[in-house]
Design a protein around this motif. Structure first.
Motif, PDB file in Angstrom:
ATOM      1  N   GLN A   8       0.865  -1.186   0.000  1.00 26.30           N
ATOM      2  CA  GLN A   8       0.000   0.000   0.000  1.00 26.30           C
ATOM      3  C   GLN A   8       0.902   1.237   0.000  1.00 26.30           C
ATOM      4  O   GLN A   8       1.192   1.796   1.061  1.00 26.30           O
ATOM      5  CB  GLN A   8      -0.910  -0.001   1.230  1.00 26.30           C
ATOM      6  CG  GLN A   8      -1.754  -1.255   1.369  1.00 26.30           C
ATOM      7  CD  GLN A   8      -2.504  -1.302   2.701  1.00 26.30           C
ATOM      8  OE1 GLN A   8      -2.588  -0.317   3.432  1.00 26.30           O
ATOM      9  NE2 GLN A   8      -3.059  -2.465   3.012  1.00 26.30           N
ATOM     10  N   PRO A   9       1.395   1.666  -1.145  1.00 26.49           N
ATOM     11  CA  PRO A   9       2.383   2.740  -1.204  1.00 26.49           C
ATOM     12  C   PRO A   9       1.969   4.021  -0.484  1.00 26.49           C
ATOM     13  O   PRO A   9       2.808   4.776   0.001  1.00 26.49           O
ATOM     14  CB  PRO A   9       2.567   2.986  -2.705  1.00 26.49           C
ATOM     15  CG  PRO A   9       2.199   1.668  -3.336  1.00 26.49           C
ATOM     16  CD  PRO A   9       1.093   1.105  -2.484  1.00 26.49           C
ATOM     17  N   GLY A  10       0.680   4.275  -0.398  1.00 24.56           N
ATOM     18  CA  GLY A  10       0.241   5.502   0.261  1.00 24.56           C
ATOM     19  C   GLY A  10      -0.006   5.366   1.745  1.00 24.56           C
ATOM     20  O   GLY A  10      -0.485   6.317   2.391  1.00 24.56           O
ATOM     21  N   ALA A  11       0.317   4.215   2.317  1.00 21.13           N
ATOM     22  CA  ALA A  11       0.046   3.989   3.742  1.00 21.13           C
ATOM     23  C   ALA A  11       0.907   4.906   4.605  1.00 21.13           C
ATOM     24  O   ALA A  11       2.012   5.287   4.215  1.00 21.13           O
ATOM     25  CB  ALA A  11       0.325   2.529   4.089  1.00 21.13           C
ATOM     26  N   PRO A  12       0.411   5.269   5.793  1.00 21.68           N
ATOM     27  CA  PRO A  12       1.230   6.116   6.679  1.00 21.68           C
ATOM     28  C   PRO A  12       2.508   5.391   7.096  1.00 21.68           C
ATOM     29  O   PRO A  12       2.541   4.166   7.191  1.00 21.68           O
ATOM     30  CB  PRO A  12       0.312   6.367   7.880  1.00 21.68           C
ATOM     31  CG  PRO A  12      -0.687   5.257   7.850  1.00 21.68           C
ATOM     32  CD  PRO A  12      -0.881   4.922   6.405  1.00 21.68           C
ATOM     33  N   ALA A  13       3.546   6.194   7.340  1.00 17.26           N
ATOM     34  CA  ALA A  13       4.843   5.624   7.723  1.00 17.26           C
ATOM     35  C   ALA A  13       5.323   6.354   8.968  1.00 17.26           C
ATOM     36  O   ALA A  13       5.994   7.385   8.880  1.00 17.26           O
ATOM     37  CB  ALA A  13       5.852   5.763   6.588  1.00 17.26           C
TER      38      ALA A  13
END
Length: 612
Positions: free
Chosen positions: A59-64
């Protein structure tokens, strides 16, 4: 009998599995694998960062983000939250079924596991170094309908597992709760947690905070844009002082793109021993792996301390050192080439900085030049050597002297330097570390240069003979001198040389010293060993004492009429020459010096009494 009946019946085989003593494994991992309790925080950060990496791969847009919350009142607890991929109940069962199997090897994570820092299972157990209880609450991002799962383990090896209501953790990710074990609360204190988090995680690629304070500090100091090269040097010098406690002489950029390495090497401002193992700081994918990496650079580069980040080097099981393999060997060679190129660039474009560097670290460059002829050729105009003409480079010294003589020991140089200099013989002191090898390699980089080891015959050949008209009057004196020193295995000759202040010169070479040591060992050995040592006897080379006919004291002694007094005086000159040459005194030498001293005292007091 057919083939079937001729075969022996095969015994039945029942598969078995190893029974794992979880309590013993916890003790092994948490108390014996790791060098310090401080690594517990690195393991927590590794698990959190790996979980975020896994989720963003899907999920490239997931929070990090990773958040650490300390118990600011009691200081006995720590909570670590991440927005990572999380775990399902099946993931946890699979993880615990085989301790040490990484949760990142689960299906769906294969494609990104090269980006992971560690292994969740082993790393989590490492927290028992400081914790008596670990509680993990996790919700999977891959199966959002699955309920959160709670895993609670104690340091006695027991654990429980249960599912929780959805509202217990609405968002995907994992939270790890630690409760300090008795005596370990200091490791969970707010200030200590922040200090460790910044030390381990300053270069991590995600937003990491401790009680709201930022941990990550990107880009790395060596990758930041600066207004000018001078500003960059100042900033990196400040960074070096903060990490290693010294202000560097210079900074060497280390970049090996094929190995995923970026960093810098800081040049030490003071000399260090080549035997002292250099310790470097290595980050693996942003996480500090070790601050004691010893095998990162070639041994000759002991004058720098490195800090770098890599994504290719392999850590050991404890992830506190680098695994010695072909990749590390290739990286070591590449980093050594960078340091070598820096030295070459200094020689070509900044001789002042090079001179300042060599004034401190010439030993390291000499070590490199022994094996690298191009480096020797580059550094020849700059490397200092002790010579009879003072501190000079070999290149300049070779221009002054048709033959470059050298000694193999400092003692030999000290003995002959004044004499050789007065006679016009050019000698290099090869007794210091690496110097002898470099002098011998000189013809390979300066074709036509003649190099020779200085021996007793060479020195003697440059000393003037006594006027033949004076030799008859000196015959008796020389006969007495030779009879006195012959039992000591020493020949006597008379020459005229400068400086006048040197009355006697003791000359020998390696063969002479070897024969003397062999004879002494033979005299002390039992019958068997004496026979063996006797069979090793060579051509019996002898040491030589050269008396200086230009010296006023020698001239007065040579005119004495009393043979006994002449013998005593010659013995004294022999002893003085030995001491000047810094040769170890044998028992026979010590006895001779004592006799000579007493003899001179008796003669002096006898003369005084006669006058009285």
């Amino acid at each position: 009998m057919d083939s079937q009946t001729s075969q022996s019946p095969q015994p039945s085989q029942t598969p078995h599995t190893f029974q794992v003593d979880l309590r013993g494994l916890v003790d092994l991992l948490s108390h014996h694998l790791y060098s310090s309790p401080r690594v517990y925080l690195r393991e927590l950060l590794q698990n959190a960062v790996d979980a975020v990496t896994a989720r963003r791969a899907e999920q490239p847009g997931a929070p990090a983000r990773v958040r650490l919350h300390t118990d600011r009142e009691g200081g006995t607890g720590l909570r670590v939250e991440d927005s990572g991929i999380g775990l399902t109940e099946a993931d946890v069962h699979g993880l615990l079924a085989t301790i040490g199997r990484s949760s990142k090897r689960a299906e769906g994570l294969q494609a990104v596991r090269s980006d992971f820092l560690g292994q969740f299972g082993i790393g989590l157990l490492a927290c028992f170094v400081v914790a008596e209880r670990i509680r993990v609450v996790s919700r999977s991002a891959r199966t959002p309908d699955a309920p959160p799962v709670e895993w609670t383990a104690r340091d006695d090896g027991s654990y429980t597992l249960r599912t929780l209501p959805h509202e217990a953790r609405p968002e995907p990710g994992t939270t790890v709760h630690l409760v300090a074990r008795p005596g370990a609360a200091e490791w969970l204190a707010p200030r200590r947690v922040l200090e460790l988090a910044r030390d381990f995680g300053a270069l991590l690629p995600y937003d990491v905070r401790v009680d709201g304070e930022a941990v990550t500090d990107l880009p790395a100091p060596w990758d930041r844009p600066y207004p000018s090269p001078a500003n960059r040097r100042v900033a990196l010098a400040r960074h070096c002082h903060g990490l290693f406690g010294f202000t560097p002489l210079d900074v060497v950029d280390l970049s090996v793109p094929l190995a995923g390495i970026r960093g810098v090497a800081y040049v030490l401002p003071t000399a260090v021993s080549p035997a002292q193992r250099a310790r470097h700081r290595v980050h693996l994918k942003g996480m500090l792996l070790t601050e004691r990496a010893e095998q990162l650079l070639p041994d000759w580069a002991f004058f720098v301390r490195c800090v770098l980040d890599t994504d290719s080097l392999r850590p050991t099981a404890s992830r506190e050192a680098l695994y010695e393999d072909e990749t590390l060997a290739a990286v070591r060679e590449a980093l050594g080439a960078r340091v070598r190129a820096w030295l070459t660039d200094l020689a070509a474009g900044d001789p002042e900085r090079l001179s300042a560097f060599l004034g401190v670290h010439h030993l390291g460059v000499k070590s490199l030049a022994r094996h690298d002829r191009e480096m020797l050729r580059t550094m020849l105009p700059w490397l200092p050597f002790e010579t009879t003409d003072g501190q000079l480079s070999l290149e300049e010294f070779a221009q002054r002297h048709p033959v470059v003589h050298f000694t193999r020991t400092v003692e030999e140089f000290r003995q002959v330097a004044p004499i050789a200099s007065a006679q016009g013989i050019g000698v290099v002191n090869g007794g210091y570390t690496y110097d002898c090898e470099l002098v011998e390699a000189l013809p390979s980089v300066l074709p036509g240069t003649s190099v020779a080891e200085l021996d007793a015959d060479t020195v003697s050949a440059h000393l003037d003979r006594v006027d033949p008209a004076e030799e008859p009057a000196l015959a008796d004196f020389l006969a007495v001198a030779r009879s006195v020193l012959d039992p000591l295995g020493c020949d006597v000759s008379l020459r005229a040389f400068h400086p006048l202040s040197v009355p006697a010169l003791h000359l020998d070479d390696r063969a002479t010293r070897h024969e003397r040591a062999r004879a002494e060992a033979e005299a002390r050995a039992d019958e068997l060993w004496a026979g063996i040592l006797g069979s090793l006897r060579g051509g019996a080379p002898r040491a030589r004492v050269v008396l200086n006919h230009l010296n006023p004291l020698v001239r007065r002694i040579s005119s004495l009429k009393d043979p006994a007094l002449v013998g005593t005086a010659v013995q004294s000159l022999y002893g003085q020459a030995l001491l000047r040459a810094q040769r170890p005194l044998r028992p026979a030498d010590s006895a001779l010096l004592n006799r000579a001293f007493i003899g001179l005292l008796e003669w002096a007091t006898h003369e005084e009494g006669g006058h009285a």
